[in-house]
Design a protein around this motif. Structure first.
Motif, short mmCIF file in Angstrom:
data_model
loop_
_atom_site.label_atom_id
_atom_site.label_comp_id
_atom_site.label_asym_id
_atom_site.label_seq_id
_atom_site.Cartn_x
_atom_site.Cartn_y
_atom_site.Cartn_z
N SER A 1 7.42 -6.74 -5.79
CA SER A 1 6.32 -7.50 -6.00
C SER A 1 6.64 -9.16 -6.10
O SER A 1 5.94 -9.64 -5.64
N ARG B 1 -8.01 -12.97 -8.45
CA ARG B 1 -6.72 -12.47 -8.96
C ARG B 1 -6.76 -10.94 -9.01
O ARG B 1 -5.93 -10.15 -9.40
N PRO C 1 -6.64 -8.58 -6.59
CA PRO C 1 -5.71 -7.35 -6.03
C PRO C 1 -4.47 -7.25 -6.93
O PRO C 1 -4.00 -6.28 -7.06
N ARG D 1 -9.11 -11.45 -0.31
CA ARG D 1 -10.00 -12.34 -1.41
C ARG D 1 -8.98 -13.31 -2.08
O ARG D 1 -7.94 -13.24 -2.03
N ALA E 1 -8.64 1.56 -4.35
CA ALA E 1 -8.70 0.12 -4.54
C ALA E 1 -7.80 -0.75 -4.21
O ALA E 1 -8.00 -1.71 -3.54
N ILE E 2 -6.50 -0.46 -4.16
CA ILE E 2 -5.41 -1.03 -3.58
C ILE E 2 -5.69 -1.34 -2.15
O ILE E 2 -5.42 -2.47 -1.74
N THR F 1 2.81 2.20 -3.22
CA THR F 1 1.92 2.54 -4.25
C THR F 1 1.79 4.27 -4.26
O THR F 1 1.64 4.87 -5.09
N LEU G 1 -5.23 -5.33 -10.25
CA LEU G 1 -5.28 -3.98 -9.89
C LEU G 1 -4.11 -3.12 -9.60
O LEU G 1 -3.70 -2.25 -10.29
N LEU G 2 -3.27 -3.93 -8.80
CA LEU G 2 -2.12 -3.46 -8.49
C LEU G 2 -1.07 -2.95 -9.66
O LEU G 2 -0.58 -2.34 -9.88
N THR H 1 -8.53 -3.57 -1.69
CA THR H 1 -8.21 -5.30 -2.01
C THR H 1 -7.29 -5.64 -1.28
O THR H 1 -7.15 -7.18 -1.02
N ARG H 2 -6.31 -4.90 -0.69
CA ARG H 2 -5.21 -5.43 0.49
C ARG H 2 -5.85 -5.87 1.60
O ARG H 2 -5.17 -6.72 2.45
N ILE I 1 0.85 -1.20 0.22
CA ILE I 1 0.14 -0.07 -0.04
C ILE I 1 0.80 1.33 0.04
O ILE I 1 0.68 2.17 -0.88
#
Lengths: 288, 201
Positions: B165, B113, B115, B110, B101-102, B69, B118-119, B105-106, B66
């Motif tokens: 990542s 796929r 997250p 979930r 959104a990040i 980003t 989106l990332l 979803t983090r 997070i």
């Protein structure tokens, strides 16, 4: 001659840890920063040197007196049992004499430089040694408020020496240190919880629990950051430095919040270290 | 993993560069880009301090995704606001919505796929903006050649993001030790490129 030099070196090595050099240096930096915030149009090197020497002597002296009185506590705590006083390398009489001499020299020099400055330096020493150490530390966890007040005295003293009076900015700076102290001390008392329990010293974590302590740290961090920011604006610190102070304050606040909602030993330790770095950085920025 | 003295020095240098950039700001920037740049370099500064204090293991924390980003989103928002006035509002909405959104979803677990998609998309757009915009502007003469250094910084931040990542997914193209070894130097180079690019712009 060689023997004397060797003796001095040996004594210095034993005495230096008694001053808690990092803590003393941090408090000294607040005092010097307080003086710099006065923005004196003409600064004399001897004033600056006198300020540094008198503050160092008074802070180191009071720290030694604190350590002298708490030698029994230090002896039972894992973290401190190796200190020269606790393990007997320095006798308590020797430490008491050293603490008194440094304290008296510090206050005397401060009074000579300016009576008001000397009075504030003496007040800091009095609150630290008499009110905090001798009277309250073993009785109540709220003793840290008085420790915080004494911690705020160097910056107030420095500012008063520069301006010649006690003003709102000086008080705001002292409040900043007062509110910063819990972040520093309470994270420490959580990290060494068992040590303090063994020594039967009342702390916030042992009295109110860890969660309440973390909330207290978060609130005091916010108040410290607000006080420093307000003082910065009132002093007329450049906007760029205010931006930088805001960034560093946000880091402190987020770490404090993280310690409330996701408490771990690592976050706690990070907050403790960051708080020291934050205060040092804030002092540098306020001085510029 | 214990942090070496060299890593500490590199991170300290990165932090000081970021601090300097926050303090001097960007000459001629409006309020919003100034805030965006300050947030980006501020996050970089605080991240460096925490890495020095807590060690490189802190990168294992889920919050790193997070926080990391914020840096490209802030920088790209500042660049778009300053150099592409027609896309200001659209990009502002993209940056805010993308960040939220990040975060969501983090924080909400979930199994699909979403997250990751989106990332990758949000990082991709922000990274390409930082990489391409300054270089194109320098090539067509709308900015000085030195401004292209910001694009180089964008490329480096992209590499750093990719490495992190891969580290987070547990399938790194390089070993974990190698990634952690080159990261401090990469961060310093990236920050130096950004700072130099903004000075020369």
């Amino acid at each position: 001659m060689k023997l004397t030099a060797s003796l001095i070196r040996t004594k210095f090595k034993l005495y230096w840890p008694l001053t808690k050099s990092l803590q003393t240096a941090l408090l000294l930096s607040t005092g010097l920063a307080g003086y710099m915030t006065a923005r004196c149009p003409v600064m004399h090197w001897y004033d600056f040197l006198g300020l540094a020497v008198s503050l160092f002597l008074a802070i180191a002296g009071s720290t030694i007196l604190n350590m002298w009185y708490d030698r029994d506590i230090d002896a039972v705590m894992n973290r401190t049992h190796h200190r020269p006083l606790a393990d007997g390398r320095v006798s308590h009489g020797e430490a008491l004499r050293l603490g008194l001499i440094l304290s008296l020299l510090g206050v005397a020099l401060a009074v000579l430089m300016s009576p008001l400055y000397g009075l504030i330096v003496f007040a800091g020493l009095f609150f630290d040694v008499v009110v905090y150490t001798l009277w309250l530390k073993r009785r109540t966890c709220w003793s840290i408020v008085w420790g915080g007040i004494s911690g705020g005295m160097p910056i107030l003293a420095g500012r008063a020496f520069g301006t010649g009076s006690i003003d709102g900015i000086g008080l705001l700076l002292a409040f900043a240190v007062l509110f910063w102290i819990p972040t520093h001390i309470l994270t420490f008392s959580m990290r060494y919880f068992d040590d303090y329990q063994a020594a039967r010293i009342p702390t916030f974590p042992s009295t109110y629990g860890f969660h309440a302590t973390r909330v207290t740290i978060a609130v005091s961090s916010v108040l410290a950051a607000i006080s420093i920011a307000m003082a910065g604006v009132l002093i007329g610190v450049q906007w760029g430095f205010v931006r930088l102070l805001t960034v560093l304050s946000a880091g402190l606040f987020l770490l404090a919040v993280a310690s409330v909602f996701r408490p771990t030993e690592r976050v706690n330790f990070g907050l403790f270290k960051y708080a020291s770095l934050y205060m040092l950085s804030a002092m540098i920025l306020l001085s510029l | 993993m214990k942090i070496s003295v060299l890593d500490r020095v590199l991170l300290l240098a990165t932090g000081l560069l970021a601090a300097w950039q926050v303090a001097v700001g960007i000459v001629g920037a409006d309020t919003l880009p100034m805030i965006a740049y300050t947030v980006s370099f501020g996050v970089l500064l605080v991240a460096c301090l925490l890495l020095i204090i807590l060690g490189l293991d802190v990168l294992e924390s889920p919050i790193v995704v997070i926080v990391s980003t914020i840096i490209p989103l802030g920088l790209s928002l500042g660049l778009v606001w300053e150099h592409l006035p027609a896309y200001r509002i659209a990009y502002l909405v993209f940056a805010i919505a993308g960040f939220l959104a990040i975060v969501i979803t983090r924080l909400v677990p979930r199994r699909n796929r979403l997250p990751v998609i989106l990332l990758a998309s949000i990082h991709g757009v922000a990274g390409m903006t930082i990489f391409l915009l300054p270089i194109l502007w320098a090539i067509n003469g709308r900015a000085t050649p030195g401004f292209s250094l910001v694009g180089i910084g964008g490329a480096l931040i992209g590499i750093g993001g990719l490495l992190l990542s891969f580290l987070k997914t547990g399938k790194p193209i390089l070993s974990r030790a190698t990634i952690l070894k080159i990261l401090p130097a990469l961060l310093l180079l990236m920050t130096a490129a950004f700072v130099a690019g903004f000075i020369l712009a």
